[in-house]
Each structure stands twice: as structure tokens, then as C-alpha cells.
Design a protein around this motif. Structure first.
Motif, PDB file in Angstrom:
ATOM      1  N   TRP A  35     -12.595  -4.349   3.323  1.00 18.01           N
ATOM      2  CA  TRP A  35     -12.336  -2.912   3.449  1.00 18.01           C
ATOM      3  C   TRP A  35     -11.247  -2.641   4.479  1.00 18.01           C
ATOM      4  O   TRP A  35     -10.373  -1.783   4.263  1.00 18.01           O
ATOM      5  CB  TRP A  35     -13.619  -2.179   3.813  1.00 18.01           C
ATOM      6  CG  TRP A  35     -13.437  -0.706   4.014  1.00 18.01           C
ATOM      7  CD1 TRP A  35     -13.362  -0.033   5.193  1.00 18.01           C
ATOM      8  CD2 TRP A  35     -13.301   0.288   2.980  1.00 18.01           C
ATOM      9  NE1 TRP A  35     -13.194   1.311   4.974  1.00 18.01           N
ATOM     10  CE2 TRP A  35     -13.151   1.529   3.627  1.00 18.01           C
ATOM     11  CE3 TRP A  35     -13.299   0.231   1.592  1.00 18.01           C
ATOM     12  CZ2 TRP A  35     -12.990   2.714   2.916  1.00 18.01           C
ATOM     13  CZ3 TRP A  35     -13.131   1.419   0.877  1.00 18.01           C
ATOM     14  CH2 TRP A  35     -12.981   2.639   1.543  1.00 18.01           C
ATOM     15  N   VAL A  39      -7.726  -0.732   3.713  1.00 17.53           N
ATOM     16  CA  VAL A  39      -7.268   0.453   4.433  1.00 17.53           C
ATOM     17  C   VAL A  39      -5.913   0.205   5.091  1.00 17.53           C
ATOM     18  O   VAL A  39      -5.006   1.053   5.031  1.00 17.53           O
ATOM     19  CB  VAL A  39      -8.310   0.878   5.480  1.00 17.53           C
ATOM     20  CG1 VAL A  39      -7.775   1.999   6.371  1.00 17.53           C
ATOM     21  CG2 VAL A  39      -9.598   1.334   4.796  1.00 17.53           C
ATOM     22  N   THR A  42      -3.144  -0.053   2.291  1.00 17.53           N
ATOM     23  CA  THR A  42      -2.874   1.260   1.710  1.00 17.53           C
ATOM     24  C   THR A  42      -2.197   2.171   2.727  1.00 17.53           C
ATOM     25  O   THR A  42      -1.261   2.917   2.385  1.00 17.53           O
ATOM     26  CB  THR A  42      -4.174   1.906   1.212  1.00 17.53           C
ATOM     27  OG1 THR A  42      -4.832   1.014   0.308  1.00 17.53           O
ATOM     28  CG2 THR A  42      -3.892   3.217   0.508  1.00 17.53           C
ATOM     29  N   ALA A  97     -11.106   4.688  -3.549  1.00 15.31           N
ATOM     30  CA  ALA A  97     -11.881   4.350  -2.351  1.00 15.31           C
ATOM     31  C   ALA A  97     -13.325   4.837  -2.402  1.00 15.31           C
ATOM     32  O   ALA A  97     -14.250   4.078  -2.070  1.00 15.31           O
ATOM     33  CB  ALA A  97     -11.162   4.890  -1.104  1.00 15.31           C
ATOM     34  N   THR A 148     -11.403   6.764   5.257  1.00 12.69           N
ATOM     35  CA  THR A 148     -10.944   7.588   4.143  1.00 12.69           C
ATOM     36  C   THR A 148     -10.215   8.835   4.636  1.00 12.69           C
ATOM     37  O   THR A 148      -9.262   9.298   3.999  1.00 12.69           O
ATOM     38  CB  THR A 148     -12.118   7.994   3.243  1.00 12.69           C
ATOM     39  OG1 THR A 148     -13.142   8.621   4.034  1.00 12.69           O
ATOM     40  CG2 THR A 148     -12.691   6.789   2.527  1.00 12.69           C
ATOM     41  N   ALA A 189     -16.499   9.975  -0.685  1.00  7.87           N
ATOM     42  CA  ALA A 189     -16.906   8.667  -0.159  1.00  7.87           C
ATOM     43  C   ALA A 189     -18.283   8.741   0.493  1.00  7.87           C
ATOM     44  O   ALA A 189     -19.126   7.849   0.300  1.00  7.87           O
ATOM     45  CB  ALA A 189     -15.864   8.162   0.838  1.00  7.87           C
TER      46      ALA A 189
END
Length: 343
Positions: A35, A39, A42, A97, A148, A189
Motif C-alpha cells: 500500500w 501511494v 501514484t 484505491a 487516500t 475507502a
């Protein structure tokens, strides 16, 4: 004469919150690393998109627009295509996500621990079921909300940098862009985390809970998409028959206005064709009307939809605690952190 039963005090080791957090992060270390990489990659792509890629694409479009259809026009077409591709990939990443969170919450956070017996092992080591579930929800919720939220902020920043400069930049009311450009990714999320946790507790099978969590979040998103235009009062704009329906934004309804002032559904889009002119004449139409959400409604729609999702997530969390209590039963603990039992 029988001896009276004696009450034994079985000491239960104190489980402090930092220790539970360390155990949770260690247990799910591979997921945390994946994860984090997701993150970071991205986020880096979004920074690249909102900086050098936007500048290069804007310069290419400026050169192209200055060509005036000249056959020997020179402009950087690769910069335009590169911006479009990276925008598409990063947009998808931000929207995917919440589904990744839901899949992990159902498949690993609760489903796998219930299936493998890890949860029951923790309960025998002095951690109550309620405290176990609280730690499983609190720490991931903080990490998920922060990560997020960061991605949504970077996406919004990158989109703003290109708005009005890149001719092929998506408008704010493009649904994929709209969803990624605000608070909805965070709310989705967190809702996915709550959905996944409940699915894992209900099914107690990792793969089944994973599949159900993803499908349930997809259904929840579809419900939000359907209700979205009606979550905030829309505005109405009228126009003449030659212009066609006017008003740029998220549409809710449109039609024609008759000479008597009635608003009815439009049989066609404009009166430029003979068939459409005949149908409009039969209705005695004098203009068009459209109900829509302008750009000023971007944040109200996001906040109302996000609030509804967070409220639903809170209800699902409450249901999860009630379900866990129903299956495990209350655990009596006297003061001093000791559990009593009678042999």
C-alpha cells in the motif's frame, strides 16, 4: 460436607495500545509495504502530471492552436498523448484505491484472522474481542484516510494545473474526474474498510469475504452515483429552440417549455432537423429548460455524499461490534485487569 467453590484470580497481561499497533503492523507488514508503494508511486505520478507534463502539454497545445491548420505545423504531439495517458492511469488509481481497501479489509483484516483462528488466539491472550476489533479498525482507518486524502488532494492539484491550459483536459463534471477530485475517495475507502470488516466477521472465510466486500462497495458506489444529482438543489436554465438545451455541469433533467409555460420532456435535441421541428411544433414548444449542477456545486455534492457514506460506515462498524459481541459473549473483568472464573 462439600467445600465451597473457590474463586481464582487469573492475571491477564495488560495489552497497551502501542503494543497492539505494533502487532497489527507486523502481522500485515506485506500489505502495508504494498500500500505504501502504491501511494508513493501514484503520488509521484500525480506530481509529475501536475508539473512537467502539464507544462509540456500546454505548450504543445499552444503551438498547435497557433498553426492555423498549416500542413507544416510543428508541435509536440507526444507531450499531449503522454499527459492524456498519465492522467487516465492516475485517475484510475485514485478511484481503485477504495476497492483495494475493501478487498484487504474483508480478505485479510478480519476474514483471514477469523478463518485461521488468529483472532481467537488473541482473545485468549488478554485482548477482549471488542478491543481486538477496535484496534483492527482504528489504525487502518487513520492510515487509509491520510493516504487516500493525500492522493485526492494531489489529483485535484494536478487537474487544476491543467484546467484552461490543456485542451483535452477533462472538465470538472466528467464523472471519473469529479469523483477523484474531492472527499469521496476518502469516504468510499472508509466505507470499504467498514464493509470489509463486517464481511469478514460474517463469513469468516477470507476469499468469500474479499469478493463480497468488493461487490458490496461497487453496489454502494452505484447507489451514490444514482443519488448524487439529487443530493443538492439544482439550478434551472432556459434557452431558445435554436440554441438547444443550455447549462454546463452535471445534468439532472431537461425538456422543453411550451407556450403555456409547462415543462415537458423533449422529443429531440434541437429544431435544426425537419422531424424535430415538426415534433416541437406539435408540442407548441417555445424553448428548452435544463436542471443541472454548476461548478459551484462541486464541493456541496462531495460533502453531502461523503457525509452519507461516513454515516453508513459508522452504522456498519456498530453492527460489527454487535455481531462480535453476540458471537463471543460478554467478558467479565473486575478492576485490576483480572478475569475471574470458578473451577
Amino acid at each position: 460436607m462439600t467445600a465451597a467453590p473457590t474463586t481464582l484470580a487469573v492475571p491477564v497481561p495488560a495489552r497497551r495500545a502501542p503494543r497492539q499497533v505494533r502487532w497489527l503492523l507486523r502481522l500485515h507488514r506485506p500489505t502495508v509495504l504494498v500500500w505504501t508503494a502504491f501511494v508513493l508511486l501514484t503520488g509521484a505520478a500525480l506530481l509529475w502530471l501536475g508539473g512537467p507534463l502539464t507544462d509540456a502539454s500546454a505548450a504543445a497545445w499552444k503551438a498547435y492552436n497557433a498553426c492555423d491548420y498549416s500542413p507544416r505545423c510543428a508541435y509536440d504531439q507526444d507531450a499531449i498523448l503522454r499527459y492524456k495517458d498519465v492522467y487516465t492511469y492516475t485517475n484510475v488509481a485514485v478511484l481503485v484505491a477504495p476497492f483495494l481497501v475493501a478487498a484487504w479489509a474483508g480478505g485479510a483484516l478480519t476474514g483471514r484472522e477469523m478463518e485461521s483462528g488468529t483472532a481467537r488466539l488473541a482473545w485468549t491472550q488478554g485482548v477482549s474481542p471488542a478491543r481486538w476489533l477496535a484496534s483492527r479498525l482504528t489504525v487502518p482507518a487513520l492510515l487509509v484516510a491520510a493516504s487516500t486524502g493525500l492522493l485526492a488532494l494531489l489529483h485535484r492539484t494536478a487537474w487544476t494545473a491543467a484546467d484552461g491550459r490543456v485542451d483535452t483536459a477533462k472538465p470538472w463534471y466528467d464523472y471519473a474526474t469529479f469523483y477523484a477530485n474531492g472527499t469521496l475517495p476518502v469516504a468510499l475507502a472508509l466505507a470499504g474498510l467498514a464493509v470489509g470488516a463486517l464481511a469478514g466477521l460474517l463469513l469468516r472465510r477470507s476469499l468469500a469475504a474479499l469478493a463480497v466486500s468488493v461487490v458490496a462497495l461497487g453496489g454502494l458506489w452505484a447507489a451514490v452515483h444514482t443519488a448524487l444529482p439529487h443530493l443538492w438543489p439544482s439550478v434551472t436554465r432556459t434557452s431558445d429552440l435554436g440554441t438547444g438545451p443550455a447549462g454546463t455541469g452535471i445534468p439532472t433533467a431537461e425538456g422543453v417549455v411550451t407556450a403555456g409555460g409547462d415543462r415537458v420532456a423533449a422529443p429531440c435535441g434541437s429544431d435544426t432537423t425537419y422531424g424535430c421541428r415538426a415534433e416541437l411544433a406539435d408540442l407548441d414548444a417555445v424553448g428548452y429548460w435544463r436542471d443541472f449542477h454548476p461548478a459551484a456545486h462541486h464541493w456541496p455534492l462531495h460533502l453531502v455524499a461523503s457525509g452519507a457514506l461516513l454515516l453508513l460506515a459508522a452504522v456498519l462498524v456498530l453492527v460489527s461490534f454487535r455481531l462480535l459481541r453476540h458471537r463471543t459473549g460478554p467478558t467479565a473483568r473486575p478492576a485490576g485487569g483480572e478475569r475471574t472464573r470458578t473451577p
